[in-house]
Design an enzyme around this catalytic site. Structure first.
Site, short mmCIF file in Angstrom:
data_model
loop_
_atom_site.label_atom_id
_atom_site.label_comp_id
_atom_site.label_asym_id
_atom_site.label_seq_id
_atom_site.Cartn_x
_atom_site.Cartn_y
_atom_site.Cartn_z
N HIS A 460 0.83 -1.21 0.00
CA HIS A 460 0.00 0.00 0.00
C HIS A 460 0.87 1.26 0.00
CE1 HIS A 460 -3.61 2.42 1.29
NE2 HIS A 460 -2.65 3.19 1.77
N GLU A 461 1.79 1.33 0.95
CA GLU A 461 2.62 2.53 1.05
C GLU A 461 3.53 2.67 -0.17
OE1 GLU A 461 1.86 4.73 3.05
OE2 GLU A 461 0.56 3.51 4.32
N HIS A 464 1.72 4.48 -2.86
CA HIS A 464 1.85 5.93 -2.70
C HIS A 464 3.20 6.42 -3.24
CE1 HIS A 464 -1.77 6.93 -0.53
NE2 HIS A 464 -1.50 6.16 0.51
N HIS A 467 3.28 6.78 -6.89
CA HIS A 467 2.56 7.99 -7.31
C HIS A 467 3.48 9.20 -7.26
CE1 HIS A 467 -1.69 10.07 -6.94
NE2 HIS A 467 -1.10 10.30 -8.09
#
Length: 670
Positions: A460-461, A464, A467
């Protein structure tokens, strides 16, 4: 020269952590604030007529010294706090609030921005420039730049007080988490898996407790609640976990939360909004509180039905163990783990050696290589803590970013997991590559082993981080994760799906001792149990989101705990499940404005991530090159340079419904 203000001659301009001391922060901040003030004054007082270049673009070019100081300070303050840094945070918060309030209150500056905005239809701007102009103007208006007189003065007071309250909330929570631990005697370890015992011993060494302990680190307390047969100890640990921020005394957050809600309501009213939710959601994809509530309730009812059915099963298991009475919150995880072992023949203790931290990092990198052509090379550079590590990220031999990972729990680190950019990608006023950090709170070990949920957090991290790393815009204000709050979780939650791809687990889920790949039978069980206990996890999340929304929709409560109970009772909250984040430790909502009236964002984004991964599956599979190219082109590289809904439609051809989300969670529509 203060090292924070020098040109950093380090590899790729990484902060020279080995040369920076806590004594450097305060003087560096003062000098950076003064420089920023002078830069702002030059723009506001420019005698030339206001243009995009000399006003809006000029604002994008200033504040570099301040950015450097704050990026370093808040990186270390969140991940490696100490009394000096906590004191600096308390000092910096009101000072920074006042600084930025002065900028938004600068009538000459706002006048110039407004002049450019009103002339927007006559100016030749790129699409990104038009977007930056719109967001800049809107930012000034929402900050209160159009207010005058007493309203303007009150807005400044409110913002200053909210900054102080947010810092106090965070530090109180960290204090409660850092100071509580429960010592375990050898007899208390009976029945616990080896990895839980190892983690408890390591935590005991850090606390200098003379033996194993349970702390309030999620990576330790959750497995303890899953595996400890001692109901009395589970109850003690759970109640301490639940009571964070509500223990009375100096670290109690209840009054802080109530005052925060009252001030937010007043702030919104000064700007002409009926509620803080109306104000906050105006710039998000959801737009209105009604749209948020509609989504959450579409998920709440099927999740609650599933949770109530599961509670009946777990209660029967508990009674069969000779424990009478009702299922309690400290019982759920213990009996759910037993049920998972029975129904899916899946033992967490047998599973965990296959999820080595280092192998999961490799897996996250390998997926990025296959999808986007990124490569990762270890960097030997000084960082702010010995546990941190860094990599240079390249593509086709060209430098893309620096990625820093800080993975282990420690008393100096606030709880949770997050991604931040010490430097964001931009091309103006100069080209700069990002420096991105992932911070997690995994239990330390040799080797460090993750739960399946921990591995999802890592992916998940890293979503980010991608991105940030793949951002390809001109202006920093719309770079990377600078997007609508209910869109920012799309890349991160979407990336979690690659952990579940059989070929990824087949290659990287290898046993810590034997090195053997996870047996196919176990792999099938892992994937088959993917939606196990989803009623519980969905209820604890959605309950938190609905409480957050209700807090900010109506009149602020005098007592947040009474109001919280009223909301949950009205929803029919299952008795054996609690909110994922009770109000006194709801850092997403009360440590700052980030997720205030916005905790729903994870679910709003999940509607999109479930649908987006289906796009890969409808093509040639998880690593479909055309879908990966479209994902980078329309979402990962574009930051906030276009409206979020436009970006998703460009990628998928339409906006999604809730069906894929319910299917992915194994829930039946109400």
């Amino acid at each position: 020269m203060n090292p924070l203000l020098q040109d950093w001659k380090t590899p790729f301009g990484i902060a020279p952590f080995d040369a920076i001391s806590d004594d450097d922060f305060a003087p560096a901040l003062e000098e950076a604030l003064a420089e920023h003030n002078a830069e702002i004054a030059a723009i506001a007082n420019d005698p030339a007529p206001a243009t995009f270049a000399n006003t809006v673009e000029a604002l994008e070019a200033v504040g570099s010294a301040l950015d450097k100081v704050l990026s370093v300070f808040y990186s270390v303050a969140g991940a490696d706090s100490n009394p000096a840094r906590e004191a600096l945070q308390r000092d910096f918060s009101p000072k920074l609030s006042a600084h930025f309030s002065e900028i938004s209150a600068n009538k000459a500056l706002f006048g110039r921005v407004n002049t450019v905005w009103e002339a927007r239809d006559t100016i030749d701007l790129t699409d990104e420039q038009a977007r930056v102009l719109k967001l800049t103007h809107l930012g000034f208006v929402r900050a209160g730049s159009a207010l005058t007189g007493a309203d303007e003065a009150r807005m400044k007071e409110i913002k200053g007080r909210l900054a102080v309250l947010g810092t106090e909330f965070t530090q109180n929570l960290l204090s409660d988490e850092r100071n509580w631990f429960m010592k375990l005697e050898e007899a208390d370890l009976k029945g616990l898996p080896e990895f839980v015992i190892d983690n408890a011993r390591a935590a005991g060494e850090e606390k200098e407790a003379g033996g194993p302990v349970v702390t309030l680190s999620r990576s330790l307390i959750t497995p303890f609640l899953q595996f400890s047969s001692r109901r009395d100890l589970r109850e003690k640990a759970f109640k301490a976990w639940e009571a964070r921020g509500a223990n009375g005394g100096e670290t109690d957050n209840r009054a802080i939360a109530a005052e925060t809600l009252a001030l937010r309501k007043e702030r919104a009213a000064l700007l002409g909004y009926n509620s803080f939710s109306d104000y906050k959601l105006e710039t998000e994809m959801a737009k209105t509180p009604a749209a948020v509530r509609d989504l959450l309730m579409q998920v709440w009812e099927p999740a609650k039905a599933q949770a109530n059915a599961d509670a009946d099963v777990l209660t029967a298991m508990m009674h069969a163990d000779g424990v009478n009475g009702d299922l309690a919150p400290w019982d759920w995880r213990y009996y759910a783990e037993k049920r998972r072992a029975q129904e899916h023949d899946l033992d967490e203790a047998a599973l965990k050696p296959y999820f080595q931290l280092d192998r999961m990092i490799e897996a996250s990198f390998a997926c990025a290589t296959k999808l986007f052509g990124l490569k990762f090379k270890p960097l030997d550079v000084p960082l702010y803590h010995a546990d941190c590590r860094a990599w240079e990220v390249t593509r086709n031999g060209e430098h893309v970013a620096v990625f820093i990972g800080d993975y282990f729990a420690r008393g100096s680190k606030r709880s949770g997991a997050w991604c931040s950019a010490m430097r964001s990608q931009a091309k103006f006023p100069k080209v700069q590559a990002p420096v991105v950090i992932n911070v997690c709170n995994f239990a330390k070990g040799n080797p460090a082993l993750l739960s399946y949920d921990d591995a999802r957090t890592l992916f998940h991290e890293f979503g980010h981080a991608l991105h940030q790393m793949l951002s390809n815009v001109t202006y920093e204000s719309v770079s990377g994760t600078s997007v609508a709050r209910d869109f920012v979780e799309l890349p991160s939650q979407l990336y979690e799906h690659w952990l579940d791809v059989p070929e990824v687990l087949g290659e990287f889920a290898t046993h810590a001792k034997t090195g053997e790949a996870m047996p196919r039978e176990m792999l099938d069980k892992v994937l088959g149990a993917a939606t196990f206990d989803m009623g519980f996890s969905t209820v604890e999340y959605v309950a938190s989101a609905l409480v957050d929304l209700a807090f900010h929709e109506g009149d602020p409560p005098a007592d947040v705990m009474v109001k919280q109970r009223e909301i949950l009772d009205g929803l029919g909250m299952p008795a054996a499940i609690t909110m994922r984040h009770a109000s006194p430790h709801f850092a997403h909502v009360f440590s700052g404005d980030g997720y205030s009236s916005g905790y729903y964002s994870y679910m709003w984004s999940e509607v999109m991530d479930a649908d987006a991964f289906e796009a890969f599956e409808e093509a040639s599979g998880a690593f479909d090159p055309e879908r990966a190219k479209a994902l980078e082109e329309h979402i990962l590289s574009t930051g906030g340079s276009r409206d979020a809904a436009e970006l998703y439609i460009a990628f998928r051809g339409r906006l999604p419904g809730v069906e894929a989300l319910l299917k992915g969670r194994g829930l039946k529509a109400a």
